[in-house]
Design an enzyme around this catalytic site. Structure first.
Site, PDB file in Angstrom:
ATOM      1  N   THR A   1      -2.766   5.982  -4.482  1.00 14.86           N
ATOM      2  CA  THR A   1      -1.674   6.742  -3.871  1.00 14.86           C
ATOM      3  C   THR A   1      -0.352   6.518  -4.605  1.00 14.86           C
ATOM      4  OG1 THR A   1      -1.365   4.952  -2.294  1.00 14.86           O
ATOM      5  CG2 THR A   1      -2.677   6.808  -1.573  1.00 14.86           C
ATOM      6  N   THR A   2      -0.082   5.268  -4.974  1.00 12.34           N
ATOM      7  CA  THR A   2       1.165   4.997  -5.677  1.00 12.34           C
ATOM      8  C   THR A   2       1.166   5.719  -7.016  1.00 12.34           C
ATOM      9  OG1 THR A   2       1.008   2.814  -4.674  1.00 12.34           O
ATOM     10  CG2 THR A   2       2.733   3.126  -6.293  1.00 12.34           C
TER      11      THR A   2
ATOM     12  N   ASP B   1      -9.519   0.081   1.130  1.00  8.62           N
ATOM     13  CA  ASP B   1      -9.438   0.531  -0.269  1.00  8.62           C
ATOM     14  C   ASP B   1     -10.704   0.134  -1.015  1.00  8.62           C
ATOM     15  OD1 ASP B   1      -6.906   1.300   0.404  1.00  8.62           O
ATOM     16  OD2 ASP B   1      -5.910   0.316  -1.281  1.00  8.62           O
TER      17      ASP B   1
ATOM     18  N   ASP C   1       0.839  -1.181   0.000  1.00 10.22           N
ATOM     19  CA  ASP C   1       0.000   0.000   0.000  1.00 10.22           C
ATOM     20  C   ASP C   1       0.883   1.244   0.000  1.00 10.22           C
ATOM     21  OD1 ASP C   1      -2.652   1.034   0.216  1.00 10.22           O
ATOM     22  OD2 ASP C   1      -2.127   1.675   2.243  1.00 10.22           O
TER      23      ASP C   1
HETATM   24  P1  ADP Z   1      -2.306   2.653  -6.344  1.00  6.46           P
HETATM   25  O1  ADP Z   1      -1.755   2.909  -4.981  1.00  6.46           O
HETATM   26  O2  ADP Z   1      -1.982   3.789  -7.285  1.00  6.46           O
HETATM   27  O3  ADP Z   1      -3.724   2.269  -6.359  1.00  6.46           O
HETATM   28  P2  ADP Z   1      -1.764  -0.063  -7.119  1.00  6.46           P
HETATM   29  O4  ADP Z   1      -0.567  -0.857  -6.741  1.00  6.46           O
HETATM   30  O5  ADP Z   1      -3.057  -0.418  -6.492  1.00  6.46           O
HETATM   31  O6  ADP Z   1      -1.429   1.457  -6.890  1.00  6.46           O
HETATM   32  O7  ADP Z   1      -1.904  -0.174  -8.696  1.00  6.46           O
HETATM   33  C1  ADP Z   1      -2.900   0.514  -9.400  1.00  6.46           C
HETATM   34  C2  ADP Z   1      -2.724   0.334 -10.884  1.00  6.46           C
HETATM   35  O8  ADP Z   1      -2.790  -1.054 -11.224  1.00  6.46           O
HETATM   36  C3  ADP Z   1      -3.827   1.021 -11.648  1.00  6.46           C
HETATM   37  O9  ADP Z   1      -3.297   1.670 -12.763  1.00  6.46           O
HETATM   38  C4  ADP Z   1      -4.722  -0.139 -12.042  1.00  6.46           C
HETATM   39  O10 ADP Z   1      -5.477   0.126 -13.206  1.00  6.46           O
HETATM   40  C5  ADP Z   1      -3.721  -1.231 -12.264  1.00  6.46           C
HETATM   41  N1  ADP Z   1      -4.315  -2.563 -12.198  1.00  6.46           N
HETATM   42  C6  ADP Z   1      -5.018  -3.103 -11.196  1.00  6.46           C
HETATM   43  N2  ADP Z   1      -5.413  -4.360 -11.501  1.00  6.46           N
HETATM   44  C7  ADP Z   1      -4.947  -4.621 -12.739  1.00  6.46           C
HETATM   45  C8  ADP Z   1      -5.004  -5.756 -13.613  1.00  6.46           C
HETATM   46  N3  ADP Z   1      -5.635  -6.867 -13.261  1.00  6.46           N
HETATM   47  N4  ADP Z   1      -4.394  -5.647 -14.801  1.00  6.46           N
HETATM   48  C9  ADP Z   1      -3.752  -4.529 -15.151  1.00  6.46           C
HETATM   49  N5  ADP Z   1      -3.645  -3.436 -14.373  1.00  6.46           N
HETATM   50  C10 ADP Z   1      -4.238  -3.475 -13.189  1.00  6.46           C
HETATM   51 MG    MG Z   2      -4.642   0.562  -5.608  1.00  6.18          MG
END
Ligand code: ADP
Ligand code: MG
Length: 556
Positions: A97-98, A394, A64
């Site tokens: 957030t990331t 989340d 996270d």
């Molecule tokens: P954040 O803290 O920004 O939410 P995450 O590690 O949760 O970071 O990653 C979010 C990113 O991963 C987003 O761009 C989302 O669209 C992408 N994402 C989530 N699930 C998938 C998936 N199954 N395939 C491709 N991209 C994905």
């Molecule tokens: Mg996320």
């Protein structure tokens, strides 16, 4: 600030540290990029986890973004600004957030290239601002509507938010719980929109069992057991008294000496005490309560009488639990037992003590007034339980966002590529010096699909080329990175969906922080009289200096 002086005029205290112009800028940019690089490898479902160890040796394992940043103990003032951006993203959206941090770092990296070509920071800031305006206009165009009753889509959005978390194996089930919770507490407003007060969803953790034992309860869970074994375990049609006061006789602070001359007086004294305590229990019975939740202690004598009357009682409740109970059951918290009346009581269908793992908990189900739900999180260890809680948070927040706003868009880097392409077209139409900055903004957006591909071990250059061409020539605006197959794919078909709000806010937060940092050309770190250990940057001294800079904040 001050103009260029021919003769040095000393205006700063001796020992104050000062950096100016490009040096200050590149120092700040480097700090933000370092933070962005630290979280970049966690982006997306194939991202890695981080193990955070504090000075006490406590360990947090998480994926996270905001948790990582909060635990990282960041000192540099500019780096702190990006951490603040991540926190704001977390508060507003609970997700993304990331993305905000990685994008903030990339916007600054692209800005640095322009600075190297002697483009003035103001021009860059201005171009970024124009690009953000355009993004605001474009996001609704690449979003689609999500109806309140479209549980499948809302659940897919919750699953997407959990996809990158450690708990992803259980995401299907946890998403179901999160969405059910949100739908239960969602309130329809007169204008037809929904409002979700996520404070009405309580998360209670109890380690032990497995994640699959995590459950949704229609009501409030208290980590409390009844005070006396002869009290009933179940009370149907509960009429609940909430007491802020103790059901005890206040012991005097100073040891009072009571002069008692003969044994009958001792007995009389004890009888008095017992009578007062018995009256407390009687009072509760009189007003018709069959459940008592007390924020303070309950004397053994009161416990005995309450048990005798078949009244359920629990003590030493958290204040937050008392407040939640008051709201949910429509009870009034009573501060003096003498004052309690029938009207103060709250109602619930059932109050029961339930065995969870090795301990007893109290479930207050079917509360009368307001829908309040709880999720009881289970999992093998404390670390697991905590990561489940973060993931559920989340999921709850994204489900709430999409229910409130009613709009979503595909994930997997699809919107970033689409926005990037449309911004490049827009840049060409703008021309002039800002064009370069808008183009830089457009290419910075590509960092999201690039990082997703990178973390999935894919060839980033080919992936981006394919993505651009599928969006441009084929008009496949929902195509993104399928991190599991390594192919370019339709994210809507893959059910990788995110709330539009998360994307909008992440891009805004990243642009704001980049703009703020680019406008700083002077860092004055006042030397403290007691310098902190190793504080080369002056630690807390610097933000105060920066706070006085013109044009800080409120720029976008
Ligand atoms: P954040 O803290 O920004 O939410 P995450 O590690 O949760 O970071 O990653 C979010 C990113 O991963 C987003 O761009 C989302 O669209 C992408 N994402 C989530 N699930 C998938 C998936 N199954 N395939 C491709 N991209 C994905
Ligand atoms: Mg996320």
């Amino acid at each position: 600030m001050m103009g260029q002086q021919a003769i040095p005029v000393i205006v700063l205290k001796e020992g104050a540290k000062r950096e100016r112009g490009r040096e200050a800028q590149s120092n700040n940019i480097a700090a933000v990029k370092a933070v962005a690089d630290a979280v970049r490898s966690t982006l997306g479902p194939r991202g890695m986890d981080k193990m955070l160890v504090d000075s006490m040796g406590d360990v947090v394992i998480t994926n996270d973004g905001v948790t990582i940043l909060k635990e990282m103990d960041i000192e540099h003032p500019a780096a702190k600004m990006i951490v603040e951006a991540a926190k704001s993203q977390d508060q507003e959206c609970g997700d993304g957030t990331t993305t905000a941090v990685v994008l903030g770092g990339e916007l600054l990296k692209k800005a640095e290239e322009l600075l190297g070509q002697d483009v003035h920071p103001t021009v860059i800031v201005n171009g970024y601002k124009m690009a953000l305006e355009k993004v605001r206009e474009l996001i609704p165009k690449i979003s689609f509507k999500v109806d309140f009753n479209d549980k499948k889509t809302i659940k897919d959005i919750a699953i997407t938010s959990m996809g990158s978390k450690i708990v992803s194996n259980e995401s299907e089930r946890l998403a179901e719980l999160a969405v059910d919770a949100v739908m239960t507490v969602a309130e329809k407003r007169p204008d037809g929109k929904y409002k979700v007060d996520h404070e009405n969803i309580k998360i209670e953790k109890k380690h032990g069992g497995t994640i699959a034992d995590t459950q949704l309860i229609d009501g409030i869970i208290l980590d409390k057991e009844r005070v006396h074994p002869r009290m009933p375990k179940r009370v149907e049609d509960a009429r609940i008294a909430l007491l802020e006061c103790a059901l005890e006789i206040k012991k005097t602070e100073i040891e009072a000496k009571i002069q008692i001359r003969d044994p009958s007086q001792v007995q009389k004294f004890l009888d008095e005490e017992e009578k007062t305590l018995r009256e407390m229990a009687n009072k509760i019975k009189e007003v018709g309560a069959n459940v008592v939740f007390c924020q303070k202690g309950i004397d053994d004598v009161v416990q005995y009488y309450l048990a005798k009357e078949g009244i359920f009682a629990a003590r030493r409740l958290k204040k937050s639990d008392m407040e939640a109970l008051a709201k949910a059951t429509n009870a009034r918290i009573v501060t003096r037992i003498q004052d309690i009346t029938r009207d103060d009581l709250g109602k619930a269908k059932l109050v029961e003590e339930v065995k969870v793992g090795d301990s007893q908990m109290t479930f207050v189900r079917g509360a009368d007034a307001k829908r309040a739900v709880s999720i009881l999180v289970r999992g093998g260890t404390e670390h697991v339980v905590e990561e489940v809680e973060r993931s559920l948070n989340d999921a709850i927040r994204v489900a709430a966002s999409v229910i409130e706003d009613g709009t979503a868009l595909p994930g997997g880097g699809a919107p970033e590529i689409e926005l990037s392409m449309r911004l490049k077209e827009y840049a060409a139409s703008v021309g002039g010096r800002e064009q370069m900055a808008i183009e830089a903004f457009a290419s910075a957006l590509e960092v999201i699909p690039r990082a997703l591909a990178e973390n999935a071990g894919l060839d980033t250059i080919n992936t981006l080329i394919e993505l651009r061409s599928s969006h441009k020539s084929k008009g496949n605006s929902a195509f993104g990175v399928n991190v599991f197959t390594g192919k370019i794919d339709d994210m809507l078909k893959n059910r990788v969906i995110e709330p539009s709000r998360v994307k909008m806010h992440a891009i805004t937060a990243a642009t704001e922080v980049a703009g703020m940092i680019l406008r700083i050309d002077d860092i004055i770190a006042s030397k403290k009289s007691e310098p902190p250990a190793g504080g080369a940057q002056g630690g807390a001294g610097a933000p105060g200096g920066m706070g006085g800079m013109p044009g800080m904040g409120g720029e976008f």
